[in-house]
Design an enzyme around this catalytic site. Sequence first.
Site, PDB file in Angstrom:
ATOM      1  N   GLU A  90      36.824  25.473 -67.584  1.00 20.05           N
ATOM      2  CA  GLU A  90      35.905  24.528 -66.961  1.00 20.05           C
ATOM      3  C   GLU A  90      34.448  24.887 -67.213  1.00 20.05           C
ATOM      4  O   GLU A  90      33.571  24.037 -67.126  1.00 20.05           O
ATOM      5  CB  GLU A  90      36.185  24.401 -65.456  1.00 20.05           C
ATOM      6  CG  GLU A  90      36.066  25.677 -64.666  1.00 20.05           C
ATOM      7  CD  GLU A  90      37.359  26.485 -64.564  1.00 20.05           C
ATOM      8  OE1 GLU A  90      37.583  27.077 -63.507  1.00 20.05           O
ATOM      9  OE2 GLU A  90      38.122  26.549 -65.544  1.00 20.05           O
ATOM     10  N   GLU A 102      41.910  32.388 -61.732  1.00 20.27           N
ATOM     11  CA  GLU A 102      41.275  32.806 -60.480  1.00 20.27           C
ATOM     12  C   GLU A 102      42.300  33.434 -59.530  1.00 20.27           C
ATOM     13  O   GLU A 102      42.011  34.445 -58.880  1.00 20.27           O
ATOM     14  CB  GLU A 102      40.579  31.623 -59.814  1.00 20.27           C
ATOM     15  CG  GLU A 102      39.344  31.166 -60.583  1.00 20.27           C
ATOM     16  CD  GLU A 102      38.661  30.005 -59.916  1.00 20.27           C
ATOM     17  OE1 GLU A 102      37.999  30.231 -58.888  1.00 20.27           O
ATOM     18  OE2 GLU A 102      38.812  28.867 -60.408  1.00 20.27           O
ATOM     19  N   GLY A 138      41.971  27.733 -62.321  1.00 20.01           N
ATOM     20  CA  GLY A 138      42.439  28.237 -61.039  1.00 20.01           C
ATOM     21  C   GLY A 138      43.593  29.217 -61.176  1.00 20.01           C
ATOM     22  O   GLY A 138      43.755  30.096 -60.328  1.00 20.01           O
ATOM     23  N   ALA A 172      44.490  24.167 -61.530  1.00 17.60           N
ATOM     24  CA  ALA A 172      44.734  23.055 -60.608  1.00 17.60           C
ATOM     25  C   ALA A 172      45.441  21.919 -61.337  1.00 17.60           C
ATOM     26  O   ALA A 172      45.217  21.687 -62.530  1.00 17.60           O
ATOM     27  CB  ALA A 172      43.415  22.565 -60.019  1.00 17.60           C
TER      28      ALA A 172
END
Length: 160
Positions: free
Chosen positions: A150, A130, A127, A82
């Site tokens: 994270e 992901e 992300g 992100a």
Amino acid sequence: RHLTPRVSFSSDTPSEELVIRRHTDDLAGIVELSMNRPKARNALGKNLVAMLGDALSEISFDKDVRAVILRSENAGMFCAGADLKERSQMSPEEVGPFVSKLRGLVTSFAELPMPVIAAIDGAALGGGLEVALACDMRVCSDTAKIGLVETKLAIIPGAG
């Protein structure tokens, strides 16, 4: 029919944040989605998430598409996750819908009716990883680095 990327603007300079290539001839049926935010290390900002979502919506109903390759337009980087710089400028009311759209993007990759390959060159973090994990297959270069950074901060990965 051809996918046409929208020309968009990153926070730094005007650019095409998503380059879409529809192959012909021997590679007919293969669509490449190439992230192109080199200054942001292909971080997933609002614009790139929207562009990827639009492309996936169109691809999902295209019977001529046999496979999708998600990659970086820039060597040595896949996706930094992100866009935290952009996110830090969002109001609390904007954060929830953005995270929801990012989760929806991950789900869209996972639910495409054709195989999706993540071609990982360089870092696939947070992300970005992901999204790669939502693809059917991941192919990594020798220099690929993957991680959910994270988790070092006791934060649960939030995109997918």
